[in-house]
Structures are given as C-alpha cells and as structure tokens.
Scaffold this active site. Sequence first.
Site, PDB file in Angstrom:
ATOM      1  N   ASN A 112       0.821  -1.202   0.000  1.00  0.00           N
ATOM      2  CA  ASN A 112       0.000   0.000   0.000  1.00  0.00           C
ATOM      3  C   ASN A 112       0.859   1.256   0.000  1.00  0.00           C
ATOM      4  O   ASN A 112       2.073   1.213   0.182  1.00  0.00           O
ATOM      5  CB  ASN A 112      -0.909   0.003   1.232  1.00  0.00           C
ATOM      6  N   CYS A 156      -5.467  -7.941  -3.553  1.00  0.00           N
ATOM      7  CA  CYS A 156      -6.018  -6.760  -4.226  1.00  0.00           C
ATOM      8  C   CYS A 156      -6.701  -7.227  -5.501  1.00  0.00           C
ATOM      9  O   CYS A 156      -6.039  -7.761  -6.403  1.00  0.00           O
ATOM     10  CB  CYS A 156      -4.917  -5.762  -4.535  1.00  0.00           C
ATOM     11  N   ASN A 209      -8.764 -10.364   2.706  1.00  0.00           N
ATOM     12  CA  ASN A 209      -8.520  -9.170   3.509  1.00  0.00           C
ATOM     13  C   ASN A 209      -9.861  -8.692   4.064  1.00  0.00           C
ATOM     14  O   ASN A 209     -10.913  -8.969   3.497  1.00  0.00           O
ATOM     15  CB  ASN A 209      -7.821  -8.075   2.682  1.00  0.00           C
ATOM     16  N   HIS A 215     -13.209  -6.620   5.272  1.00  0.00           N
ATOM     17  CA  HIS A 215     -14.063  -5.552   4.748  1.00  0.00           C
ATOM     18  C   HIS A 215     -15.253  -5.335   5.676  1.00  0.00           C
ATOM     19  O   HIS A 215     -15.855  -6.286   6.178  1.00  0.00           O
ATOM     20  CB  HIS A 215     -14.576  -5.900   3.352  1.00  0.00           C
ATOM     21  N   GLU A 270      -9.850   2.431   1.478  1.00  0.00           N
ATOM     22  CA  GLU A 270      -8.997   1.242   1.555  1.00  0.00           C
ATOM     23  C   GLU A 270      -8.005   1.340   2.702  1.00  0.00           C
ATOM     24  O   GLU A 270      -7.359   2.376   2.895  1.00  0.00           O
ATOM     25  CB  GLU A 270      -8.244   1.046   0.240  1.00  0.00           C
ATOM     26  N   ARG A 271      -7.899   0.261   3.430  1.00  0.00           N
ATOM     27  CA  ARG A 271      -6.926   0.151   4.508  1.00  0.00           C
ATOM     28  C   ARG A 271      -5.517   0.391   3.963  1.00  0.00           C
ATOM     29  O   ARG A 271      -5.062  -0.285   3.066  1.00  0.00           O
ATOM     30  CB  ARG A 271      -7.026  -1.252   5.123  1.00  0.00           C
ATOM     31  N   CYS A 287     -12.153  -0.790  -5.751  1.00  0.00           N
ATOM     32  CA  CYS A 287     -11.558  -1.859  -4.944  1.00  0.00           C
ATOM     33  C   CYS A 287     -12.199  -3.170  -5.370  1.00  0.00           C
ATOM     34  O   CYS A 287     -13.412  -3.345  -5.232  1.00  0.00           O
ATOM     35  CB  CYS A 287     -11.786  -1.612  -3.454  1.00  0.00           C
ATOM     36  N   GLY A 293     -13.205  -5.291  -2.351  1.00  0.00           N
ATOM     37  CA  GLY A 293     -14.323  -4.583  -1.737  1.00  0.00           C
ATOM     38  C   GLY A 293     -15.612  -4.763  -2.511  1.00  0.00           C
ATOM     39  O   GLY A 293     -16.697  -4.869  -1.929  1.00  0.00           O
TER      40      GLY A 293
END
Length: 278
Positions: free
Chosen positions: A62, A71, A161, A163, A212-213, A221, A224
């Site tokens: 990131n 991703c 990841n 969400h 986004e983290r 995303c 996401g």
Amino acid sequence: MKFTKWQGCGNDFVLVDGMEESIRDYATFAQKVCDRHYGVGADGVLVVLPSDTADFRMRIFNTDGSEAEMCGNGIRCFARYLHDYGRTEKKEFTVETGAGILTPFLTIEDGQAPLVTVDMGEPVLVGDDIPVSGFGKEPVIHAPISVAGQEFSMTCVSMGNPHCVIFTDRMESVPLEKWGPLLESHPMFPHRTNVEFAEVQDSQKIRMRVWERGAAITLACGTGSCATLVAAVLNEKTERKAVIELDGGMLIVEWMEEDNHVYMTGPAELVFEGELEC
C-alpha cells in the site's frame, strides 16, 4: 529499474517484475514511488515473483508501506502484465497471494486481454476469521457499530482481507473521508479493515465507494466489490450476480452457489512504461 503503470477502474498500480528487478526495502519503495507529488503516483505497488506453489507469486504494498494480503483490481493488472509481456501464454493460470492461490482467466481479443475474470475464492464470514472482535464463530451480518457518536449497521466479509460494508440510501451524501479512517482503525478490527459504503440501486446493481486500509479513498476496490456483493446477498438486497458501480468504473461480481466462490470480471489497462533511478 524498469516498471509499468497499470489501472483497473481507476485503481492504479506501479508494477515491478521481481524476476528482473530487485527491491531492497519494499515498504520504503512503496511509500516513495506511490507519492503523487514526488513519485510516480499510485494506490499501490505490485511485485511479480516466482512461486513454489503456483505459476506466479504476487506481493502488494500500500501507499503507507504496509503489505496487503490481496487486491482484486491489482491481480487483474498483474495477470494482464504476465500475458502482454510474454511471461505466460496461458489464458488461465494460478497466482500465489497472501489470501491463497487464485486463478485469473483472460478474455483474448485481437491478441489483447481487455477483460480479466478472477476466481476470488470463498468469502470468509466467521467473525474470528475476518477478523472482527466480539463475534467468535458467528457471522457479522447487520451488526451495530458506533464511532464518534454515530451508529452504523455493518456486514463484514473477508476476501482474503477484511471488509466492513455499510448500506446507505444516500451514497453521495456520505462523507467517506470522515468515516473511513475512523472505521478502518476501530477497536473491533484487530487488523484494521477496508470500509465500503454501498447503495443498492436494484437487484442487479450496487453503487459503492471505498476507503482502503493503508491507501485511503481510491477510485475502485476489487475485493471490496466482491465483499459488497456478498454482503448484499446476505442481507437479501440483491441477486447473486450484480454490477458494482465504482468511482472509477464498473465491475461484474457473481457469488456462485455451485462452488461458493466469488468471481470478479473487469478491465485492466496499461497506462505507461518507465524507468526509476534507485
């Protein structure tokens, strides 16, 4: 150092082929190269590496230097690079990620791959595994969360990841820059979380925006979008296949009943090639 710049629905990445180039410190490199004023500018860095368990390995970093497990837009760009730059002649291949081994499928037209479909695997719905504190082995569906005096209803999903999806009737009035960072670092999320606000427009279309983290607001995303579709189905708001409208474009997401996997289809485009002095 040679690199390529890619974007998928406006989610942009600097890609470095680690089979040819060497990066000493991934975190520092990502912070510098992603800076939109003093660097190339990107939402993240993708690195191509060899794998002992798949055809290729993808690492993602990131803008703040942290490493992401997965991703969705990035893996489509990663797959397009491998095809366009002659790393593979396969239309279907495996990629090792922090979220496990995933499989992209390329749609070839005139020798190009304008669309990439990715088998994103099964969504994780168990609180402890996402992770979300306080839910144990139970799913986190339409659950309350309070932040800065405001209460939201969240549905949480991991696509490799974490969400946190929040449905709203007025998407464009949501101050994402306010709520995004507060929810990302909420104590309920021990690994922090990505935050999606979503407005269901009909049974096959969702408008979504994302914080986004590790990267703040982005135009799209992929994981996401997958999490949002799963959350919508769990809340009986949409069918199992829908178009996700993002700030940067459209993705098609389907949660298949047959194998419980989520499939994401969208574009991946080369922006430019370049060289960095390192």
